[in-house]
Design a protein around this motif. Sequence first.
Motif, short mmCIF file in Angstrom:
data_model
loop_
_atom_site.label_atom_id
_atom_site.label_comp_id
_atom_site.label_asym_id
_atom_site.label_seq_id
_atom_site.Cartn_x
_atom_site.Cartn_y
_atom_site.Cartn_z
N GLY A 167 0.78 -1.22 0.00
CA GLY A 167 0.00 0.00 0.00
C GLY A 167 0.81 1.28 0.00
O GLY A 167 0.25 2.35 0.11
N SER A 168 2.11 1.19 -0.10
CA SER A 168 2.91 2.42 -0.09
C SER A 168 2.89 3.08 -1.46
O SER A 168 2.82 2.42 -2.49
CB SER A 168 4.34 2.14 0.38
OG SER A 168 4.96 1.19 -0.45
N GLU A 169 2.95 4.39 -1.46
CA GLU A 169 2.89 5.17 -2.69
C GLU A 169 4.30 5.62 -3.05
O GLU A 169 5.07 6.02 -2.18
CB GLU A 169 1.98 6.37 -2.46
CG GLU A 169 1.80 7.23 -3.67
CD GLU A 169 0.81 8.34 -3.41
OE1 GLU A 169 -0.39 8.12 -3.65
OE2 GLU A 169 1.24 9.41 -2.94
N HIS A 170 4.62 5.57 -4.32
CA HIS A 170 5.92 6.01 -4.82
C HIS A 170 5.69 7.03 -5.92
O HIS A 170 4.85 6.83 -6.79
CB HIS A 170 6.72 4.82 -5.39
CG HIS A 170 6.91 3.73 -4.40
ND1 HIS A 170 7.96 3.70 -3.52
CD2 HIS A 170 6.16 2.63 -4.13
CE1 HIS A 170 7.87 2.62 -2.75
NE2 HIS A 170 6.78 1.97 -3.10
N ARG A 171 6.42 8.11 -5.89
CA ARG A 171 6.28 9.16 -6.90
C ARG A 171 7.60 9.31 -7.66
O ARG A 171 8.67 9.16 -7.08
CB ARG A 171 5.90 10.48 -6.25
CG ARG A 171 4.54 10.44 -5.60
CD ARG A 171 4.18 11.77 -4.98
NE ARG A 171 2.91 11.67 -4.30
CZ ARG A 171 1.76 12.06 -4.81
NH1 ARG A 171 1.73 12.59 -6.02
NH2 ARG A 171 0.65 11.94 -4.13
#
Length: 157
Positions: free
Chosen positions: A3-7
Motif C-alpha cells: 500500500g505504499s505510494e511512490h512518486r
Amino acid sequence: MAGSEHRYRVSVEWTGNAGVGTLGYTQYRRDHVLTAYGKPPIPGSSDPHFRGDPERWNPEELLVGSLSACHQLWYLHLCAAAGIRVLAYRDDASGMMMENAEGSGAFTSVTLRPEVTIAAGDDADRARALHGEASRMCFIARSMAFPVHHEPVIVTG
C-alpha cells in the motif's frame, strides 16, 4: 511495503526551437532533454518517421526499454530468491505500434527476448518459469494496456 505510494519526477524540456517556434510543422525540431535529479540527461526526439533525430531516444524506444529493464530487475530478484545463479542477461526487446489514419496510434504488443545464462547445475526449467512470475510482478508491464510477450532462452554456463 504494501500500500505504499511512490512518486517519480522527470522533467522534459523542448530544445528544438529553430528560431521561429512552431510556426509550421517542418520548421521545428522534435529534440528535447529528459532529466531527473542527480542523473545524466537523456537526449530525446521523436521517431524519425515523425521528423525526429535518429541519434536520440524516442518515447517509443523508452517505453520498450522500460518494460525490458523492469522485467530484468524482477527476474534477477526472483532468481536470487530461488537460488538460481544468473551469470549473464541480455534482452533484445521489440514493440509494435499501430498508427491510425488521423495520426494517433497505440502499442499493440511488446515482446521481450531475454537470453539468460545460469550457472551449471542450476534448474533451467525453474529459471524459464520465473519469467512468468517476473512478468506478473513488473510494475511497468502491469500498467500496460497491451500484451507483453516473453520468448526466453536459458543457457547453462
